[in-house]
Design a protein around this motif. Sequence first.
Motif, PDB file in Angstrom:
ATOM      1  N   TYR A  67     -64.945  13.283 -42.837  1.00  0.00           N
ATOM      2  CA  TYR A  67     -63.783  12.014 -42.345  1.00  0.00           C
ATOM      3  C   TYR A  67     -63.739  12.340 -40.850  1.00  0.00           C
ATOM      4  N   MET A  68     -63.787  13.083 -39.378  1.00  0.00           N
ATOM      5  CA  MET A  68     -64.248  13.463 -38.204  1.00  0.00           C
ATOM      6  C   MET A  68     -64.787  12.819 -37.439  1.00  0.00           C
ATOM      7  N   ILE A  69     -66.111  13.339 -38.799  1.00  0.00           N
ATOM      8  CA  ILE A  69     -67.565  13.122 -37.873  1.00  0.00           C
ATOM      9  C   ILE A  69     -67.729  11.265 -37.632  1.00  0.00           C
ATOM     10  N   LYS A  70     -67.341  10.744 -39.086  1.00  0.00           N
ATOM     11  CA  LYS A  70     -67.373   9.565 -38.737  1.00  0.00           C
ATOM     12  C   LYS A  70     -66.381   8.599 -38.996  1.00  0.00           C
ATOM     13  N   GLY A  71     -64.692   9.185 -38.367  1.00  0.00           N
ATOM     14  CA  GLY A  71     -64.192   8.167 -38.351  1.00  0.00           C
ATOM     15  C   GLY A  71     -63.504   8.579 -36.636  1.00  0.00           C
ATOM     16  N   PHE A  72     -63.732   9.690 -35.945  1.00  0.00           N
ATOM     17  CA  PHE A  72     -64.007   9.903 -34.784  1.00  0.00           C
ATOM     18  C   PHE A  72     -65.673  10.380 -33.739  1.00  0.00           C
ATOM     19  N   LYS A  73     -65.997  10.044 -34.530  1.00  0.00           N
ATOM     20  CA  LYS A  73     -67.604   9.789 -34.221  1.00  0.00           C
ATOM     21  C   LYS A  73     -67.300  10.912 -33.248  1.00  0.00           C
ATOM     22  N   MET A  74     -66.721  12.763 -34.065  1.00  0.00           N
ATOM     23  CA  MET A  74     -66.935  14.058 -33.392  1.00  0.00           C
ATOM     24  C   MET A  74     -67.575  14.743 -33.816  1.00  0.00           C
ATOM     25  N   PRO A  75     -68.836  15.595 -33.184  1.00  0.00           N
ATOM     26  CA  PRO A  75     -69.551  16.849 -33.462  1.00  0.00           C
ATOM     27  C   PRO A  75     -69.316  17.267 -34.718  1.00  0.00           C
ATOM     28  N   GLU A  76     -70.164  17.540 -35.510  1.00  0.00           N
ATOM     29  CA  GLU A  76     -70.564  18.096 -36.669  1.00  0.00           C
ATOM     30  C   GLU A  76     -69.581  19.679 -36.697  1.00  0.00           C
ATOM     31  N   VAL A  77     -70.273  20.389 -36.020  1.00  0.00           N
ATOM     32  CA  VAL A  77     -69.437  21.392 -35.602  1.00  0.00           C
ATOM     33  C   VAL A  77     -67.894  21.840 -34.908  1.00  0.00           C
ATOM     34  N   GLN A  78     -67.623  20.970 -33.982  1.00  0.00           N
ATOM     35  CA  GLN A  78     -66.564  20.773 -33.812  1.00  0.00           C
ATOM     36  C   GLN A  78     -65.090  20.268 -34.907  1.00  0.00           C
ATOM     37  N   ARG A 103     -65.978  21.372 -38.240  1.00  0.00           N
ATOM     38  CA  ARG A 103     -65.834  21.721 -39.376  1.00  0.00           C
ATOM     39  C   ARG A 103     -65.171  22.927 -38.857  1.00  0.00           C
ATOM     40  N   GLU A 104     -65.366  22.995 -37.589  1.00  0.00           N
ATOM     41  CA  GLU A 104     -64.409  24.797 -36.661  1.00  0.00           C
ATOM     42  C   GLU A 104     -63.537  24.376 -37.155  1.00  0.00           C
ATOM     43  N   ILE A 105     -62.539  22.648 -36.791  1.00  0.00           N
ATOM     44  CA  ILE A 105     -60.850  22.473 -36.156  1.00  0.00           C
ATOM     45  C   ILE A 105     -60.569  22.822 -37.864  1.00  0.00           C
ATOM     46  N   SER A 106     -61.633  22.484 -38.748  1.00  0.00           N
ATOM     47  CA  SER A 106     -60.552  21.691 -40.475  1.00  0.00           C
ATOM     48  C   SER A 106     -60.745  23.410 -41.169  1.00  0.00           C
ATOM     49  N   SER A 107     -62.143  24.589 -40.729  1.00  0.00           N
ATOM     50  CA  SER A 107     -61.971  25.310 -41.575  1.00  0.00           C
ATOM     51  C   SER A 107     -60.798  26.481 -40.365  1.00  0.00           C
ATOM     52  N   LEU A 108     -59.818  25.624 -39.241  1.00  0.00           N
ATOM     53  CA  LEU A 108     -58.964  26.364 -38.943  1.00  0.00           C
ATOM     54  C   LEU A 108     -57.865  26.050 -39.868  1.00  0.00           C
ATOM     55  N   LEU A 109     -57.591  24.655 -39.822  1.00  0.00           N
ATOM     56  CA  LEU A 109     -56.275  24.274 -39.869  1.00  0.00           C
ATOM     57  C   LEU A 109     -56.130  23.884 -41.680  1.00  0.00           C
ATOM     58  N   ILE A 110     -57.326  23.508 -42.231  1.00  0.00           N
ATOM     59  CA  ILE A 110     -56.703  23.765 -43.741  1.00  0.00           C
ATOM     60  C   ILE A 110     -55.755  24.609 -44.461  1.00  0.00           C
ATOM     61  N   PRO A 111     -56.706  25.943 -44.116  1.00  0.00           N
ATOM     62  CA  PRO A 111     -56.459  27.234 -44.974  1.00  0.00           C
ATOM     63  C   PRO A 111     -54.966  27.324 -44.526  1.00  0.00           C
ATOM     64  N   ARG A 112     -54.284  26.874 -43.494  1.00  0.00           N
ATOM     65  CA  ARG A 112     -53.250  27.046 -42.742  1.00  0.00           C
ATOM     66  C   ARG A 112     -51.526  26.221 -43.114  1.00  0.00           C
ATOM     67  N   LEU A 113     -53.330  25.072 -44.116  1.00  0.00           N
ATOM     68  CA  LEU A 113     -51.527  24.257 -44.987  1.00  0.00           C
ATOM     69  C   LEU A 113     -50.996  24.806 -46.252  1.00  0.00           C
ATOM     70  N   LYS A 114     -49.856  23.959 -46.262  1.00  0.00           N
ATOM     71  CA  LYS A 114     -48.644  25.014 -47.326  1.00  0.00           C
ATOM     72  C   LYS A 114     -49.438  24.871 -48.848  1.00  0.00           C
ATOM     73  N   ARG A 115     -50.575  23.987 -49.165  1.00  0.00           N
ATOM     74  CA  ARG A 115     -51.391  24.133 -49.581  1.00  0.00           C
ATOM     75  C   ARG A 115     -51.748  24.696 -50.505  1.00  0.00           C
ATOM     76  N   TRP A 116     -52.768  25.407 -49.689  1.00  0.00           N
ATOM     77  CA  TRP A 116     -53.078  26.278 -49.302  1.00  0.00           C
ATOM     78  C   TRP A 116     -52.652  28.301 -49.110  1.00  0.00           C
ATOM     79  N   SER A 117     -51.474  27.312 -48.641  1.00  0.00           N
ATOM     80  CA  SER A 117     -50.877  28.865 -47.955  1.00  0.00           C
ATOM     81  C   SER A 117     -50.382  30.249 -48.499  1.00  0.00           C
ATOM     82  N   LYS A 118     -50.805  31.730 -48.415  1.00  0.00           N
ATOM     83  CA  LYS A 118     -50.863  31.994 -49.620  1.00  0.00           C
ATOM     84  C   LYS A 118     -49.274  33.316 -49.443  1.00  0.00           C
ATOM     85  N   ASN A 119     -48.463  32.422 -48.212  1.00  0.00           N
ATOM     86  CA  ASN A 119     -47.653  33.199 -47.812  1.00  0.00           C
ATOM     87  C   ASN A 119     -46.450  32.344 -48.461  1.00  0.00           C
TER      88      ASN A 119
END
Length: 77
Positions: A48-59, A61-77
């Motif tokens: 979505y970020m690549i297509k919608g925001f014309k963001m480089p794939e590496v950037q 993926r890095e943002i998604s990989s950092l933020l998604i695991p912190r979301l309440k849905r997947w948080s282990k805390n």
Amino acid sequence: MPLTNIGLYGTNKDGTPSIDYCQFCFRKGEFVDPDITQDQMIASTTSYMIKGFKMPEVQAREISSLLIPRLKRWSKN
């Protein structure tokens, strides 16, 4: 997704805005895609970020990989 705009909030069963989830993930008190894995969500948001925001794939993926695991849905805390 940053929930800075009330129009982006998902909805609880009673129709009130969900402060935890966006409209693309959560509607009427249920996850839109309840079986999606964390890795699949990372891939989806990266795309979505690549297509919608014309963001480089590496950037994207890095943002998604950092933020998604912190979301309440997947948080282990």
